[in-house]
Write a protein that holds these residues in place. Structure first.
Motif, PDB file in Angstrom:
ATOM      1  N   LEU A  62      68.267 -94.086  -8.557  1.00  0.00           N
ATOM      2  CA  LEU A  62      69.467 -94.916  -8.497  1.00  0.00           C
ATOM      3  C   LEU A  62      69.718 -95.452  -9.899  1.00  0.00           C
ATOM      4  N   ILE A  63      70.904 -95.197 -10.424  1.00  0.00           N
ATOM      5  CA  ILE A  63      71.281 -95.662 -11.762  1.00  0.00           C
ATOM      6  C   ILE A  63      72.324 -96.773 -11.606  1.00  0.00           C
ATOM      7  N   HIS A  64      72.007 -97.964 -12.078  1.00  0.00           N
ATOM      8  CA  HIS A  64      72.952 -99.092 -12.061  1.00  0.00           C
ATOM      9  C   HIS A  64      73.651 -99.139 -13.425  1.00  0.00           C
ATOM     10  N   HIS A  65      74.943 -98.877 -13.443  1.00  0.00           N
ATOM     11  CA  HIS A  65      75.708 -98.892 -14.690  1.00  0.00           C
ATOM     12  C   HIS A  65      76.644-100.095 -14.769  1.00  0.00           C
ATOM     13  N   GLY A  66      76.864-100.753 -13.675  1.00  0.00           N
ATOM     14  CA  GLY A  66      77.774-101.888 -13.639  1.00  0.00           C
ATOM     15  C   GLY A  66      79.223-101.440 -13.545  1.00  0.00           C
ATOM     16  N   LEU A  67      80.113-102.418 -13.412  1.00  0.00           N
ATOM     17  CA  LEU A  67      81.546-102.125 -13.327  1.00  0.00           C
ATOM     18  C   LEU A  67      82.254-102.255 -14.666  1.00  0.00           C
ATOM     19  N   GLY A  68      81.736-103.089 -15.534  1.00  0.00           N
ATOM     20  CA  GLY A  68      82.364-103.276 -16.841  1.00  0.00           C
ATOM     21  C   GLY A  68      83.722-103.941 -16.762  1.00  0.00           C
ATOM     22  N   LEU A  69      83.891-104.871 -15.837  1.00  0.00           N
ATOM     23  CA  LEU A  69      85.189-105.536 -15.670  1.00  0.00           C
ATOM     24  C   LEU A  69      85.558-106.404 -16.874  1.00  0.00           C
ATOM     25  N   LYS A  70      84.563-106.885 -17.603  1.00  0.00           N
ATOM     26  CA  LYS A  70      84.838-107.758 -18.749  1.00  0.00           C
ATOM     27  C   LYS A  70      85.102-106.984 -20.037  1.00  0.00           C
ATOM     28  N   ASN A  71      84.888-105.663 -20.013  1.00  0.00           N
ATOM     29  CA  ASN A  71      85.137-104.853 -21.213  1.00  0.00           C
ATOM     30  C   ASN A  71      86.628-104.815 -21.513  1.00  0.00           C
ATOM     31  N   THR A  72      86.965-105.071 -22.759  1.00  0.00           N
ATOM     32  CA  THR A  72      88.365-104.962 -23.163  1.00  0.00           C
ATOM     33  C   THR A  72      88.465-104.038 -24.360  1.00  0.00           C
ATOM     34  N   PRO A  73      89.476-103.262 -24.529  1.00  0.00           N
ATOM     35  CA  PRO A  73      90.647-103.135 -23.657  1.00  0.00           C
ATOM     36  C   PRO A  73      90.409-102.188 -22.486  1.00  0.00           C
ATOM     37  N   VAL A  74      89.265-101.472 -22.478  1.00  0.00           N
ATOM     38  CA  VAL A  74      89.017-100.482 -21.424  1.00  0.00           C
ATOM     39  C   VAL A  74      87.823-100.921 -20.586  1.00  0.00           C
ATOM     40  N   PRO A  75      88.015-101.122 -19.272  1.00  0.00           N
ATOM     41  CA  PRO A  75      86.876-101.466 -18.417  1.00  0.00           C
ATOM     42  C   PRO A  75      86.051-100.218 -18.079  1.00  0.00           C
ATOM     43  N   ALA A  76      84.888-100.422 -17.511  1.00  0.00           N
ATOM     44  CA  ALA A  76      84.018 -99.354 -16.995  1.00  0.00           C
ATOM     45  C   ALA A  76      83.609 -98.334 -18.054  1.00  0.00           C
ATOM     46  N   ILE A  77      83.418 -98.780 -19.281  1.00  0.00           N
ATOM     47  CA  ILE A  77      83.020 -97.852 -20.350  1.00  0.00           C
ATOM     48  C   ILE A  77      81.664 -97.238 -20.044  1.00  0.00           C
ATOM     49  N   LEU A  78      80.680 -98.052 -19.719  1.00  0.00           N
ATOM     50  CA  LEU A  78      79.338 -97.536 -19.455  1.00  0.00           C
ATOM     51  C   LEU A  78      79.312 -96.668 -18.197  1.00  0.00           C
ATOM     52  N   LYS A  79      80.093 -97.025 -17.197  1.00  0.00           N
ATOM     53  CA  LYS A  79      80.192 -96.191 -15.991  1.00  0.00           C
ATOM     54  C   LYS A  79      80.750 -94.819 -16.350  1.00  0.00           C
ATOM     55  N   SER A  80      81.796 -94.794 -17.158  1.00  0.00           N
ATOM     56  CA  SER A  80      82.431 -93.535 -17.550  1.00  0.00           C
ATOM     57  C   SER A  80      81.470 -92.656 -18.345  1.00  0.00           C
ATOM     58  N   TYR A  81      80.785 -93.249 -19.315  1.00  0.00           N
ATOM     59  CA  TYR A  81      79.846 -92.473 -20.131  1.00  0.00           C
ATOM     60  C   TYR A  81      78.628 -92.046 -19.320  1.00  0.00           C
ATOM     61  N   SER A  82      78.117 -92.918 -18.463  1.00  0.00           N
ATOM     62  CA  SER A  82      76.956 -92.558 -17.634  1.00  0.00           C
ATOM     63  C   SER A  82      77.287 -91.345 -16.767  1.00  0.00           C
ATOM     64  N   TYR A  83      78.464 -91.362 -16.176  1.00  0.00           N
ATOM     65  CA  TYR A  83      78.893 -90.232 -15.345  1.00  0.00           C
ATOM     66  C   TYR A  83      78.955 -88.955 -16.193  1.00  0.00           C
ATOM     67  N   LYS A  84      79.581 -89.035 -17.345  1.00  0.00           N
ATOM     68  CA  LYS A  84      79.708 -87.866 -18.225  1.00  0.00           C
ATOM     69  C   LYS A  84      78.336 -87.352 -18.640  1.00  0.00           C
ATOM     70  N   TRP A  85      77.458 -88.268 -19.079  1.00  0.00           N
ATOM     71  CA  TRP A  85      76.122 -87.862 -19.528  1.00  0.00           C
ATOM     72  C   TRP A  85      75.330 -87.207 -18.417  1.00  0.00           C
ATOM     73  N   LEU A  86      75.362 -87.804 -17.227  1.00  0.00           N
ATOM     74  CA  LEU A  86      74.585 -87.257 -16.117  1.00  0.00           C
ATOM     75  C   LEU A  86      75.065 -85.861 -15.739  1.00  0.00           C
TER      76      LEU A  86
END
Length: 193
Positions: A125-149
């Motif tokens: 189970l990989i917890h990447h978070g939602l990244g709601l506080k990231n500006t201007p683009v949210p979910a940066i780590l989620k997006s990269y984690s998905y791509k990397w995996l």
């Protein structure tokens, strides 16, 4: 030195010619790498790059924070993927990535997957978070984690987790068997025939 030692030294050195000093001495061997050496160096560099940094850090297609992510390599049985998607497999390891910067998250993720493979762990189970506080683009780590995996050869499938396991903030990941486990299964199948 005494006179007799001086005379002896002069006699021993009588047939030695003095050389003219030069600005430098040319080496007998070429200082340039041979073609074979260059090929070995290039192969070694390619291996280092492929094993240690093969995950893309280029711009990715960003995923919305609450989007469900899903990926399956060909060859993964539909029933296996359904069980992964429904959270029916016990995960034997989990990783928290949401506090890491991108470059560190990538390294930690790779090390984690390698460790799981060596320990014959198949579902994580990989917890990447939602990244709601990231500006201007949210979910940066989620997006990269998905791509990397999806780029990792040891990843067979992944899917967003169910709510009790983190929901859209996490992913179930199905890993390949280790080489040792594959060999063990091959031997077991051979004996059962």
């Amino acid at each position: 030195m005494s006179n007799s030692e001086d005379n002896l030294f002069s006699q021993l050195m009588s047939d030695v010619d003095a050389f003219e000093p030069t600005a430098f001495i040319r080496p007998q061997k070429s200082l340039h790498a041979s073609d074979a050496q260059r090929e070995k160096q290039m192969a070694a560099m390619a291996e280092v790059n492929s094993t240690h940094d093969y995950l893309s850090q280029e711009t990715v297609e960003f995923i919305e924070p609450y989007d469900v992510v899903s990926f399956k390599k060909s060859g993964v049985q539909a029933g296996v993927f359904k069980n992964l998607r429904l959270g029916k497999y016990q995960f034997d390891a989990s990783l928290e990535l949401h506090d890491f910067k991108l470059h560190r998250a990538k390294r930690v993720l790779l090390d984690f997957l390698d460790d799981c493979l060596q320990r014959n762990i198949r579902v994580v189970l990989i917890h990447h978070g939602l990244g709601l506080k990231n500006t201007p683009v949210p979910a940066i780590l989620k997006s990269y984690s998905y791509k990397w995996l999806t780029q990792c050869e040891q990843v067979l499938a992944l899917h967003s987790a169910l709510k009790p396991h983190g929901g859209a903030e996490a992913m179930y990941v199905l890993l390949t068997k280790s080489d040792a486990k594959k060999l063990e299964n091959k031997e077991l199948n051979r004996r059962n025939k």
